[in-house]
Design a protein around this motif. Structure first.
Motif, PDB file in Angstrom:
ATOM      1  N   ILE A   4      -2.898  69.259 -81.244  1.00 34.42           N
ATOM      2  CA  ILE A   4      -2.317  70.140 -80.237  1.00 34.42           C
ATOM      3  C   ILE A   4      -1.239  69.335 -79.524  1.00 34.42           C
ATOM      4  N   GLY A   5      -0.008  69.754 -79.650  1.00 34.08           N
ATOM      5  CA  GLY A   5       1.106  68.989 -79.123  1.00 34.08           C
ATOM      6  C   GLY A   5       1.753  69.647 -77.923  1.00 34.08           C
ATOM      7  N   ILE A   6       1.964  68.866 -76.869  1.00 37.48           N
ATOM      8  CA  ILE A   6       2.739  69.301 -75.711  1.00 37.48           C
ATOM      9  C   ILE A   6       4.168  68.836 -75.966  1.00 37.48           C
ATOM     10  N   CYS A   7       5.038  69.769 -76.348  1.00 38.46           N
ATOM     11  CA  CYS A   7       6.327  69.418 -76.926  1.00 38.46           C
ATOM     12  C   CYS A   7       7.472  69.969 -76.092  1.00 38.46           C
ATOM     13  N   ASN A   8       8.575  69.223 -76.114  1.00 36.89           N
ATOM     14  CA  ASN A   8       9.824  69.690 -75.534  1.00 36.89           C
ATOM     15  C   ASN A   8      10.662  70.353 -76.630  1.00 36.89           C
ATOM     16  N   THR A   9      11.852  70.804 -76.274  1.00 30.13           N
ATOM     17  CA  THR A   9      12.660  71.546 -77.235  1.00 30.13           C
ATOM     18  C   THR A   9      13.231  70.676 -78.345  1.00 30.13           C
ATOM     19  N   ASP A  10      13.263  69.367 -78.155  1.00 31.26           N
ATOM     20  CA  ASP A  10      13.843  68.470 -79.168  1.00 31.26           C
ATOM     21  C   ASP A  10      12.778  67.763 -79.998  1.00 31.26           C
ATOM     22  N   THR A  11      11.571  68.298 -80.065  1.00 28.57           N
ATOM     23  CA  THR A  11      10.463  67.659 -80.782  1.00 28.57           C
ATOM     24  C   THR A  11      10.309  68.264 -82.170  1.00 28.57           C
ATOM     25  N   ASN A  12      10.059  67.410 -83.145  1.00 25.99           N
ATOM     26  CA  ASN A  12       9.766  67.857 -84.505  1.00 25.99           C
ATOM     27  C   ASN A  12       8.293  68.255 -84.590  1.00 25.99           C
ATOM     28  N   ILE A  13       8.025  69.519 -84.871  1.00 29.07           N
ATOM     29  CA  ILE A  13       6.654  70.045 -84.849  1.00 29.07           C
ATOM     30  C   ILE A  13       6.140  70.350 -86.256  1.00 29.07           C
ATOM     31  N   SER A  14       6.651  69.631 -87.254  1.00 30.17           N
ATOM     32  CA  SER A  14       6.270  69.936 -88.635  1.00 30.17           C
ATOM     33  C   SER A  14       4.812  69.592 -88.920  1.00 30.17           C
ATOM     34  N   PHE A  15       4.221  68.582 -88.253  1.00 31.96           N
ATOM     35  CA  PHE A  15       2.838  68.189 -88.515  1.00 31.96           C
ATOM     36  C   PHE A  15       1.902  68.577 -87.368  1.00 31.96           C
ATOM     37  N   ILE A  16       2.344  69.438 -86.479  1.00 30.93           N
ATOM     38  CA  ILE A  16       1.549  69.831 -85.315  1.00 30.93           C
ATOM     39  C   ILE A  16       0.976  71.218 -85.559  1.00 30.93           C
ATOM     40  N   ASP A  17      -0.317  71.370 -85.311  1.00 29.45           N
ATOM     41  CA  ASP A  17      -0.996  72.625 -85.605  1.00 29.45           C
ATOM     42  C   ASP A  17      -0.818  73.664 -84.501  1.00 29.45           C
ATOM     43  N   TRP A  18      -0.798  73.237 -83.251  1.00 26.16           N
ATOM     44  CA  TRP A  18      -0.674  74.180 -82.137  1.00 26.16           C
ATOM     45  C   TRP A  18       0.281  73.580 -81.108  1.00 26.16           C
ATOM     46  N   VAL A  19       1.299  74.348 -80.748  1.00 24.51           N
ATOM     47  CA  VAL A  19       2.381  73.850 -79.905  1.00 24.51           C
ATOM     48  C   VAL A  19       2.263  74.444 -78.508  1.00 24.51           C
ATOM     49  N   LEU A  20       2.364  73.570 -77.498  1.00 23.71           N
ATOM     50  CA  LEU A  20       2.474  74.001 -76.105  1.00 23.71           C
ATOM     51  C   LEU A  20       3.854  73.580 -75.607  1.00 23.71           C
ATOM     52  N   PRO A  21       4.849  74.490 -75.645  1.00 23.52           N
ATOM     53  CA  PRO A  21       6.194  74.108 -75.186  1.00 23.52           C
ATOM     54  C   PRO A  21       6.218  73.869 -73.685  1.00 23.52           C
ATOM     55  N   SER A  22       6.771  72.734 -73.290  1.00 20.92           N
ATOM     56  CA  SER A  22       6.734  72.345 -71.881  1.00 20.92           C
ATOM     57  C   SER A  22       7.821  71.322 -71.610  1.00 20.92           C
ATOM     58  N   ASN A  23       8.079  71.094 -70.329  1.00 23.47           N
ATOM     59  CA  ASN A  23       9.014  70.063 -69.892  1.00 23.47           C
ATOM     60  C   ASN A  23       8.259  68.742 -69.830  1.00 23.47           C
ATOM     61  N   THR A  24       8.507  67.877 -70.796  1.00 21.66           N
ATOM     62  CA  THR A  24       7.784  66.605 -70.884  1.00 21.66           C
ATOM     63  C   THR A  24       8.531  65.456 -70.222  1.00 21.66           C
ATOM     64  N   ASN A  25       9.638  65.741 -69.569  1.00 18.76           N
ATOM     65  CA  ASN A  25      10.419  64.687 -68.926  1.00 18.76           C
ATOM     66  C   ASN A  25      10.088  64.511 -67.456  1.00 18.76           C
ATOM     67  N   SER A  26       9.093  65.232 -66.967  1.00 17.20           N
ATOM     68  CA  SER A  26       8.744  65.184 -65.552  1.00 17.20           C
ATOM     69  C   SER A  26       7.253  64.904 -65.402  1.00 17.20           C
ATOM     70  N   LYS A  27       6.902  64.026 -64.465  1.00 21.62           N
ATOM     71  CA  LYS A  27       5.491  63.742 -64.187  1.00 21.62           C
ATOM     72  C   LYS A  27       4.782  64.972 -63.642  1.00 21.62           C
ATOM     73  N   PHE A  28       5.465  65.696 -62.786  1.00 19.01           N
ATOM     74  CA  PHE A  28       4.854  66.844 -62.128  1.00 19.01           C
ATOM     75  C   PHE A  28       4.538  67.958 -63.121  1.00 19.01           C
ATOM     76  N   SER A  29       5.472  68.265 -64.031  1.00 20.52           N
ATOM     77  CA  SER A  29       5.240  69.323 -65.010  1.00 20.52           C
ATOM     78  C   SER A  29       4.169  68.919 -66.017  1.00 20.52           C
ATOM     79  N   ASN A  30       4.141  67.638 -66.412  1.00 23.94           N
ATOM     80  CA  ASN A  30       3.092  67.163 -67.321  1.00 23.94           C
ATOM     81  C   ASN A  30       1.707  67.263 -66.675  1.00 23.94           C
ATOM     82  N   ALA A  31       1.619  66.839 -65.416  1.00 24.76           N
ATOM     83  CA  ALA A  31       0.339  66.892 -64.722  1.00 24.76           C
ATOM     84  C   ALA A  31      -0.129  68.327 -64.545  1.00 24.76           C
TER      85      ALA A  31
END
Length: 208
Positions: free
Chosen positions: A134-161
């Motif tokens: 299960i991957g927490i991914c931004n828009t520039d992430t390669n998701i070819s080997f990820i089974d379930w995608v959670l699109p999110s802003n991964t460049n911020s501590k607050f959004s990740n938390a």
């Protein structure tokens, strides 16, 4: 909705400037040389279906939460304590999931990876031994080997938390875990954004 309002408040709709072609389905608007906007309805839908993917886990100790960027280390430590699962930060060793001779060997039944593009060795090793990712991914992430995608802003501590807080709330509700307290994690999410009086109001509104 409360979840959508929390995602907007934590700025999870802000994506990266580059867009991988596999992530175009998770984007509302694509702009040249500007940050793209993530579709929060797909994030919400994938969050809701997340516990159904983890029903096959025998216990929460078999769930691994991996942070490759070490931005949200405190939030992951809080959620590991609350849910009694295992976390991996910068202490990843190649062969950690496949080589039984390593002291830190662990064989999880599922893994939640924050920003998989930073360390593709983890994704390759988990996919080779057929562990759902299960991957927490931004828009520039390669998701070819990820089974379930959670699109999110991964460049911020607050959004990740905030994403980890919502995952913890969903897993706590579906698995009916006892002695788990996620208020400390939510308090940590808001500590840079609100004053103490506003924190108490928000926690009372969203923690029940």
């Amino acid at each position: 909705h409360k979840v959508i309002s929390l995602l907007i408040y934590s700025q999870n709709y802000i994506g990266a400037a580059y867009v991988d072609f596999r992530m175009k389905n998770h984007i509302i608007k694509q702009k040249n040389n500007l940050n793209n906007k993530i579709n929060l309805f797909t994030t919400y839908k994938n969050l809701i279906y997340l516990p159904s993917l983890l029903f096959s886990i025998s216990s929460m100790r078999k769930l691994a939460i991996i942070d490759t960027k070490c931005i949200s280390r405190k939030a992951i430590k809080q959620i590991c304590i609350a849910l009694n699962c295992r976390g991996i930060f910068k202490n990843y060793i190649p062969g950690n999931f496949s080589n039984r001779q390593i002291k830190s060997f662990m064989l999880p039944e599922a893994a939640i990876v924050a920003e998989p593009k930073n360390d593709p060795r983890i994704i390759r090793e988990l996919s080779n031994i057929n562990i759902p990712i299960i991957g927490i991914c931004n828009t520039d992430t390669n998701i070819s080997f990820i089974d379930w995608v959670l699109p999110s802003n991964t460049n911020s501590k607050f959004s990740n938390a905030m994403i980890f807080y919502l995952i913890g709330r969903l897993l706590k509700r579906y698995y009916i875990l006892k002695k788990s307290n996620l208020r400390g994690l939510f308090f940590h999410c808001l500590i840079d954004k609100e004053s103490k009086k506003d924190m108490k109001k928000i926690i009372n509104n969203y923690s029940h």
